[in-house]
Design a protein around this motif. Structure first.
Motif, PDB file in Angstrom:
ATOM      1  N   SER A 104       0.843  -1.190   0.000  1.00 46.37           N
ATOM      2  CA  SER A 104       0.000   0.000   0.000  1.00 46.37           C
ATOM      3  C   SER A 104       0.880   1.242   0.000  1.00 46.37           C
ATOM      4  O   SER A 104       2.020   1.216   0.470  1.00 46.37           O
ATOM      5  CB  SER A 104      -0.915   0.033   1.235  1.00 46.37           C
ATOM      6  OG  SER A 104      -1.749  -1.099   1.288  1.00 46.37           O
ATOM      7  N   PHE A 116       3.265   2.368  12.556  1.00 47.86           N
ATOM      8  CA  PHE A 116       3.546   1.191  11.729  1.00 47.86           C
ATOM      9  C   PHE A 116       4.421   0.198  12.489  1.00 47.86           C
ATOM     10  O   PHE A 116       4.164  -1.008  12.483  1.00 47.86           O
ATOM     11  CB  PHE A 116       4.228   1.615  10.429  1.00 47.86           C
ATOM     12  CG  PHE A 116       3.404   2.531   9.580  1.00 47.86           C
ATOM     13  CD1 PHE A 116       2.289   2.066   8.909  1.00 47.86           C
ATOM     14  CD2 PHE A 116       3.733   3.867   9.462  1.00 47.86           C
ATOM     15  CE1 PHE A 116       1.514   2.907   8.126  1.00 47.86           C
ATOM     16  CE2 PHE A 116       2.971   4.727   8.686  1.00 47.86           C
ATOM     17  CZ  PHE A 116       1.858   4.242   8.018  1.00 47.86           C
ATOM     18  N   ILE A 163       4.298  -3.498  10.953  1.00 43.30           N
ATOM     19  CA  ILE A 163       4.131  -3.237   9.520  1.00 43.30           C
ATOM     20  C   ILE A 163       5.456  -2.744   8.966  1.00 43.30           C
ATOM     21  O   ILE A 163       6.004  -1.741   9.436  1.00 43.30           O
ATOM     22  CB  ILE A 163       3.030  -2.189   9.265  1.00 43.30           C
ATOM     23  CG1 ILE A 163       1.678  -2.712   9.756  1.00 43.30           C
ATOM     24  CG2 ILE A 163       2.956  -1.834   7.789  1.00 43.30           C
ATOM     25  CD1 ILE A 163       0.562  -1.687   9.664  1.00 43.30           C
ATOM     26  N   THR A 214      -3.381  -2.042   9.402  1.00 43.02           N
ATOM     27  CA  THR A 214      -3.067  -0.910   8.529  1.00 43.02           C
ATOM     28  C   THR A 214      -4.019   0.241   8.802  1.00 43.02           C
ATOM     29  O   THR A 214      -3.603   1.403   8.913  1.00 43.02           O
ATOM     30  CB  THR A 214      -3.152  -1.325   7.059  1.00 43.02           C
ATOM     31  OG1 THR A 214      -2.359  -2.494   6.836  1.00 43.02           O
ATOM     32  CG2 THR A 214      -2.650  -0.213   6.154  1.00 43.02           C
ATOM     33  N   SER A 260      -4.058  -0.074  -2.431  1.00 41.54           N
ATOM     34  CA  SER A 260      -3.251  -1.288  -2.282  1.00 41.54           C
ATOM     35  C   SER A 260      -3.093  -1.958  -3.642  1.00 41.54           C
ATOM     36  O   SER A 260      -3.928  -1.772  -4.539  1.00 41.54           O
ATOM     37  CB  SER A 260      -3.922  -2.264  -1.305  1.00 41.54           C
ATOM     38  OG  SER A 260      -3.936  -1.734   0.006  1.00 41.54           O
TER      39      SER A 260
END
Length: 267
Positions: A181, A202, A207, A239, A260
């Motif tokens: 993404s 994140f 992530i 996310t 994405s």
């Protein structure tokens, strides 16, 4: 469906765009491509976003920040550069600035006294070399012929040289499905620890950030827009939770979800 990309015919962008659709139209700048997709003139656009040697394409980043578009696919293509000329005698090498930079070491070693000149695209350089026997171009070896011969092949400074391209669409075609993404974040504020705060949401959710790039906002000196790529889909709760935190931090500015997408490799 016609895809629009950087012209003329024969650019690396053209090779990437052919993986999107057989019908390809051309524009002379990245900004014009992004604007053509944003306006609805074309359903798809293909722009270079990052090269493994020279890094991000700043015109692409700025155009993505200034226009409402979606990213629906990433295309990665290996870059093979060759010197193309009518003969081995030439006084100037012309090509796109990125191609010249990607071959800087080779050119300095083998052609230290030959002038280099940046033009709009690798294909444009090839056109000039076909018209002028005093010029050589840097481009894919498949662009030889029609008066041009391959003088030297695989001259890029890194054998693993490759470029990422984004396939763009109108925002209504954005999707949350995909393994990667991209976002654009404009905090419209500045204070110690701001960047750390933007990255922590994140990290806290495991992530992986694959790219973080800052670009001047154009509003004032020291004011930046951040481009972020992550290995996670927008459909994932982690996310969305991270983005909720980012929106709160950037409450004086804005956060744009580009969408994405999955990755395709085109040889």
């Amino acid at each position: 469906m016609t895809a629009v990309t950087l012209g003329p015919e024969g650019t690396y962008s053209h090779r990437a765009a052919q993986a999107v659709d057989d019908s390809v139209a051309f524009r002379e700048s990245v900004t014009a491509i992004v604007e053509a997709v944003a306006s609805g003139e074309f359903e798809r656009g293909v722009i270079a976003i990052e090269n493994s040697i020279e890094g991000s394409v700043t015109e692409s980043l700025d155009a993505l920040a200034e226009n409402e578009v979606a990213v629906v696919k990433e295309i990665v293509t290996p870059i093979r550069h060759a010197i193309l000329a009518q003969s081995e005698e030439f006084s100037k090498i012309v090509s796109h600035s990125q191609a010249l930079a990607q071959c800087r070491g080779y050119l300095s070693e083998h052609y230290p006294d030959v002038t280099r000149e940046a033009v709009a695209s690798t294909a444009r350089g090839v056109e000039h070399a076909r018209e002028n026997p005093d010029l050589a171009a840097i481009g894919h070896p498949a662009n030889a012929g029609d008066g041009l011969q391959v003088i030297a092949e695989d001259i890029q400074d890194s054998s693993s040289n490759s470029t990422r391209f984004f396939v763009l669409a109108h925002p209504e075609d954005a999707t949350e499905a995909g393994g990667k993404s991209s976002f654009v974040v404009y905090p419209n504020t500045d204070y110690p620890g701001l960047l750390l705060e933007l990255l922590e949401p994140f990290a806290d959710r495991d992530i992986n950030l694959t790219r973080v790039e800052s670009r001047p906002s154009g509003e004032r000196l020291g004011d930046y827009v951040f481009h972020v790529d992550v290995n996670a889909g927008l459909y994932e709760e982690r996310t969305q939770a991270a983005l909720d935190d980012i929106r709160e931090i950037a409450s004086n500015g804005w956060v744009r979800e580009l969408g994405s997408y999955d990755v395709e490799t085109v040889v």
